[in-house]
Write a protein that holds these residues in place. Structure first.
Motif, PDB file in Angstrom:
ATOM      1  N   GLY A  79       7.859  -0.520  10.663  1.00 14.51           N
ATOM      2  CA  GLY A  79       6.975  -1.087   9.644  1.00 14.51           C
ATOM      3  C   GLY A  79       5.528  -1.120  10.102  1.00 14.51           C
ATOM      4  N   ALA A  80       5.290  -1.537  11.337  1.00 13.23           N
ATOM      5  CA  ALA A  80       3.927  -1.583  11.865  1.00 13.23           C
ATOM      6  C   ALA A  80       3.338  -0.180  11.983  1.00 13.23           C
ATOM      7  CB  ALA A  80       3.922  -2.287  13.217  1.00 13.23           C
ATOM      8  N   SER A  81       4.150   0.771  12.406  1.00  9.35           N
ATOM      9  CA  SER A  81       3.681   2.154  12.523  1.00  9.35           C
ATOM     10  C   SER A  81       3.321   2.730  11.158  1.00  9.35           C
ATOM     11  CB  SER A  81       4.757   3.004  13.187  1.00  9.35           C
ATOM     12  OG  SER A  81       4.391   4.356  13.190  1.00  9.35           O
ATOM     13  N   ARG A  82       4.155   2.473  10.159  1.00  6.22           N
ATOM     14  CA  ARG A  82       3.902   2.950   8.793  1.00  6.22           C
ATOM     15  C   ARG A  82       2.603   2.351   8.258  1.00  6.22           C
ATOM     16  NH1 ARG A  82       4.758   0.575   3.953  1.00  6.22           N
ATOM     17  NH2 ARG A  82       5.163   1.899   2.162  1.00  6.22           N
ATOM     18  N   LEU A  83       2.426   1.051   8.444  1.00  7.41           N
ATOM     19  CA  LEU A  83       1.227   0.376   7.963  1.00  7.41           C
ATOM     20  C   LEU A  83      -0.026   0.917   8.644  1.00  7.41           C
ATOM     21  CD1 LEU A  83       0.464  -1.858   6.005  1.00  7.41           C
ATOM     22  CD2 LEU A  83       0.760  -3.488   7.869  1.00  7.41           C
ATOM     23  N   ARG A  84       0.053   1.142   9.934  1.00  9.13           N
ATOM     24  CA  ARG A  84      -1.086   1.693  10.671  1.00  9.13           C
ATOM     25  C   ARG A  84      -1.414   3.113  10.196  1.00  9.13           C
ATOM     26  NH1 ARG A  84      -3.079   1.266  16.513  1.00  9.13           N
ATOM     27  NH2 ARG A  84      -3.926   3.337  16.880  1.00  9.13           N
ATOM     28  N   THR A  85      -0.384   3.920  10.000  1.00  6.83           N
ATOM     29  CA  THR A  85      -0.589   5.297   9.535  1.00  6.83           C
ATOM     30  C   THR A  85      -1.230   5.318   8.151  1.00  6.83           C
ATOM     31  OG1 THR A  85       1.280   6.084  10.834  1.00  6.83           O
ATOM     32  CG2 THR A  85       0.566   7.480   9.006  1.00  6.83           C
ATOM     33  N   LEU A  86      -0.717   4.495   7.232  1.00  5.71           N
ATOM     34  CA  LEU A  86      -1.266   4.458   5.873  1.00  5.71           C
ATOM     35  C   LEU A  86      -2.717   3.991   5.861  1.00  5.71           C
ATOM     36  CD1 LEU A  86       1.716   2.950   3.848  1.00  5.71           C
ATOM     37  CD2 LEU A  86       0.835   5.282   3.712  1.00  5.71           C
ATOM     38  N   SER A  87      -3.027   2.969   6.645  1.00 12.73           N
ATOM     39  CA  SER A  87      -4.381   2.416   6.615  1.00 12.73           C
ATOM     40  C   SER A  87      -5.412   3.325   7.282  1.00 12.73           C
ATOM     41  CB  SER A  87      -4.407   1.035   7.263  1.00 12.73           C
ATOM     42  OG  SER A  87      -4.099   1.123   8.629  1.00 12.73           O
ATOM     43  N   ARG A  88      -4.966   4.272   8.092  1.00 17.14           N
ATOM     44  CA  ARG A  88      -5.901   5.176   8.771  1.00 17.14           C
ATOM     45  C   ARG A  88      -6.081   6.510   8.066  1.00 17.14           C
ATOM     46  NH1 ARG A  88      -6.810   4.380  14.710  1.00 17.14           N
ATOM     47  NH2 ARG A  88      -6.499   2.156  14.974  1.00 17.14           N
ATOM     48  N   ARG A  89      -5.377   6.724   6.976  1.00 16.38           N
ATOM     49  CA  ARG A  89      -5.541   7.985   6.246  1.00 16.38           C
ATOM     50  C   ARG A  89      -6.911   8.042   5.583  1.00 16.38           C
ATOM     51  NH1 ARG A  89       0.131   8.825   2.959  1.00 16.38           N
ATOM     52  NH2 ARG A  89       1.390   9.382   4.758  1.00 16.38           N
ATOM     53  N   SER A 147       1.191  -8.367  -4.763  1.00 17.12           N
ATOM     54  CA  SER A 147       1.800  -7.560  -3.706  1.00 17.12           C
ATOM     55  C   SER A 147       0.676  -6.928  -2.903  1.00 17.12           C
ATOM     56  CB  SER A 147       2.676  -6.445  -4.296  1.00 17.12           C
ATOM     57  OG  SER A 147       3.782  -6.983  -4.961  1.00 17.12           O
ATOM     58  N   ALA A 148       0.697  -7.147  -1.595  1.00 19.11           N
ATOM     59  CA  ALA A 148      -0.304  -6.537  -0.722  1.00 19.11           C
ATOM     60  C   ALA A 148       0.007  -5.054  -0.595  1.00 19.11           C
ATOM     61  CB  ALA A 148      -0.290  -7.200   0.646  1.00 19.11           C
ATOM     62  N   GLY A 149      -1.036  -4.233  -0.572  1.00 12.74           N
ATOM     63  CA  GLY A 149      -0.797  -2.804  -0.473  1.00 12.74           C
ATOM     64  C   GLY A 149      -2.002  -2.033   0.018  1.00 12.74           C
ATOM     65  N   ILE A 150      -1.775  -0.756   0.147  1.00  9.89           N
ATOM     66  CA  ILE A 150      -2.815   0.183   0.545  1.00  9.89           C
ATOM     67  C   ILE A 150      -2.805   1.318  -0.472  1.00  9.89           C
ATOM     68  CG2 ILE A 150      -3.559   1.829   2.307  1.00  9.89           C
ATOM     69  CD1 ILE A 150      -2.280  -0.035   4.371  1.00  9.89           C
ATOM     70  N   GLY A 168      -9.435   8.313   2.765  1.00 15.54           N
ATOM     71  CA  GLY A 168      -9.362   7.949   1.355  1.00 15.54           C
ATOM     72  C   GLY A 168      -8.477   6.756   1.071  1.00 15.54           C
ATOM     73  N   SER A 169      -8.106   5.990   2.092  1.00 12.70           N
ATOM     74  CA  SER A 169      -7.251   4.828   1.857  1.00 12.70           C
ATOM     75  C   SER A 169      -8.076   3.546   1.898  1.00 12.70           C
ATOM     76  CB  SER A 169      -6.117   4.767   2.881  1.00 12.70           C
ATOM     77  OG  SER A 169      -6.620   4.523   4.166  1.00 12.70           O
ATOM     78  N   PHE A 170      -7.605   2.523   1.174  1.00  9.65           N
ATOM     79  CA  PHE A 170      -8.280   1.228   1.152  1.00  9.65           C
ATOM     80  C   PHE A 170      -7.257   0.151   0.817  1.00  9.65           C
ATOM     81  CE2 PHE A 170      -8.591   3.170  -2.999  1.00  9.65           C
ATOM     82  CZ  PHE A 170      -8.337   2.152  -3.902  1.00  9.65           C
ATOM     83  N   GLN A 171      -7.507  -1.069   1.313  1.00  8.23           N
ATOM     84  CA  GLN A 171      -6.617  -2.181   1.027  1.00  8.23           C
ATOM     85  C   GLN A 171      -6.767  -2.579  -0.424  1.00  8.23           C
ATOM     86  OE1 GLN A 171      -7.024  -5.418   3.751  1.00  8.23           O
ATOM     87  NE2 GLN A 171      -6.442  -4.175   5.499  1.00  8.23           N
ATOM     88  N   CYS A 172      -5.624  -2.846  -1.059  1.00 10.01           N
ATOM     89  CA  CYS A 172      -5.632  -3.086  -2.499  1.00 10.01           C
ATOM     90  C   CYS A 172      -4.386  -3.882  -2.886  1.00 10.01           C
ATOM     91  CB  CYS A 172      -5.664  -1.736  -3.212  1.00 10.01           C
ATOM     92  SG  CYS A 172      -5.608  -1.821  -4.990  1.00 10.01           S
ATOM     93  N   GLY A 173      -4.563  -5.108  -3.333  1.00 13.70           N
ATOM     94  CA  GLY A 173      -3.448  -5.894  -3.851  1.00 13.70           C
ATOM     95  C   GLY A 173      -3.203  -5.520  -5.302  1.00 13.70           C
ATOM     96  N   GLY A 204      -5.609  10.747  -3.990  1.00 10.31           N
ATOM     97  CA  GLY A 204      -5.029  12.078  -3.898  1.00 10.31           C
ATOM     98  C   GLY A 204      -5.793  12.979  -4.856  1.00 10.31           C
ATOM     99  N   VAL A 205      -5.291  14.159  -5.104  1.00 10.17           N
ATOM    100  CA  VAL A 205      -5.940  15.075  -6.034  1.00 10.17           C
ATOM    101  C   VAL A 205      -5.593  14.626  -7.457  1.00 10.17           C
ATOM    102  CG1 VAL A 205      -6.113  17.461  -6.829  1.00 10.17           C
ATOM    103  CG2 VAL A 205      -5.834  16.977  -4.394  1.00 10.17           C
ATOM    104  N   GLY A 206      -6.552  13.976  -8.113  1.00 12.52           N
ATOM    105  CA  GLY A 206      -6.355  13.536  -9.481  1.00 12.52           C
ATOM    106  C   GLY A 206      -5.460  12.314  -9.632  1.00 12.52           C
ATOM    107  N   ARG A 207      -5.208  11.591  -8.541  1.00 11.17           N
ATOM    108  CA  ARG A 207      -4.326  10.424  -8.634  1.00 11.17           C
ATOM    109  C   ARG A 207      -4.649   9.445  -7.510  1.00 11.17           C
ATOM    110  NH1 ARG A 207      -1.517  13.860  -5.385  1.00 11.17           N
ATOM    111  NH2 ARG A 207      -0.399  12.854  -3.687  1.00 11.17           N
ATOM    112  N   ILE A 208      -4.154   8.231  -7.675  1.00 14.08           N
ATOM    113  CA  ILE A 208      -4.185   7.223  -6.616  1.00 14.08           C
ATOM    114  C   ILE A 208      -2.741   6.827  -6.351  1.00 14.08           C
ATOM    115  CG2 ILE A 208      -4.858   4.885  -5.964  1.00 14.08           C
ATOM    116  CD1 ILE A 208      -7.295   5.177  -7.732  1.00 14.08           C
ATOM    117  N   ASP A 209      -2.346   6.887  -5.099  1.00 15.72           N
ATOM    118  CA  ASP A 209      -1.019   6.424  -4.684  1.00 15.72           C
ATOM    119  C   ASP A 209      -1.181   5.034  -4.099  1.00 15.72           C
ATOM    120  OD1 ASP A 209       0.273   8.832  -5.363  1.00 15.72           O
ATOM    121  OD2 ASP A 209      -0.238   9.710  -3.433  1.00 15.72           O
ATOM    122  N   TRP A 210      -0.278   4.116  -4.461  1.00 12.21           N
ATOM    123  CA  TRP A 210      -0.323   2.747  -3.952  1.00 12.21           C
ATOM    124  C   TRP A 210       0.970   2.443  -3.213  1.00 12.21           C
ATOM    125  CZ3 TRP A 210       2.420  -1.823  -4.843  1.00 12.21           C
ATOM    126  CH2 TRP A 210       1.818  -2.967  -4.327  1.00 12.21           C
TER     127      TRP A 210
END
Length: 138
Positions: free
Chosen positions: A22-32, A50-53, A34-39, A57-63
């Protein structure tokens, strides 16, 4: 007694593995890029946040949910179907530089929280849509 100890050790190892993943996934997502913290939450009174990142993407936002091991994003919003309907600063409880952003996607209303810099990026991203897509940001 040996069997009980083995079960306790196995549970502890599995729990530690889940925490590390879980910590590795969170670190990877937050360091990509074009990523930003977003509830996120549905636009209903008393709906939980829900806390999220989020990541562009190309023409989209993934949360992505922060506290999940899911390999795919929990939500995807395509630029041509996403509209910002309002925003308000969140100055309560020490949340400086945070905005509540009201959005609509396919006639479903929801709310996001993000920093002012992340909101500026979102607004710019929506406004830079191809010609013919006006009025995406209030």
């Amino acid at each position: 007694m040996g069997y009980a100890l083995g079960v306790v050790i196995a549970v502890a190892v599995v729990l530690a593995l889940v925490l590390v993943l879980g910590a590795s996934r969170l670190r990877t997502l937050s360091r990509r890029v074009g990523s930003f913290q977003c509830g996120a939450r549905p636009a209903r009174p008393q709906a939980p946040w829900s806390a999220g990142i989020a990541q562009y993407g190309v023409g989209r936002i993934d949360w992505w949910r922060c506290w999940s091991l899911a390999p795919r994003p929990a939500r995807t919003w395509h630029r041509d179907r996403l509209t910002v309907t309002g925003r308000a600063p969140l100055d309560q409880a020490g949340q400086v530089d945070q905005y509540l952003v009201r959005c609509r996607y396919d006639d479903v209303d929801f709310e996001l929280t993000m920093s002012s810099g992340a909101y500026a990026g979102l607004a710019s991203w929506l406004e830079s849509a191809p010609p013919g897509r006006r009025g995406l940001v209030v």
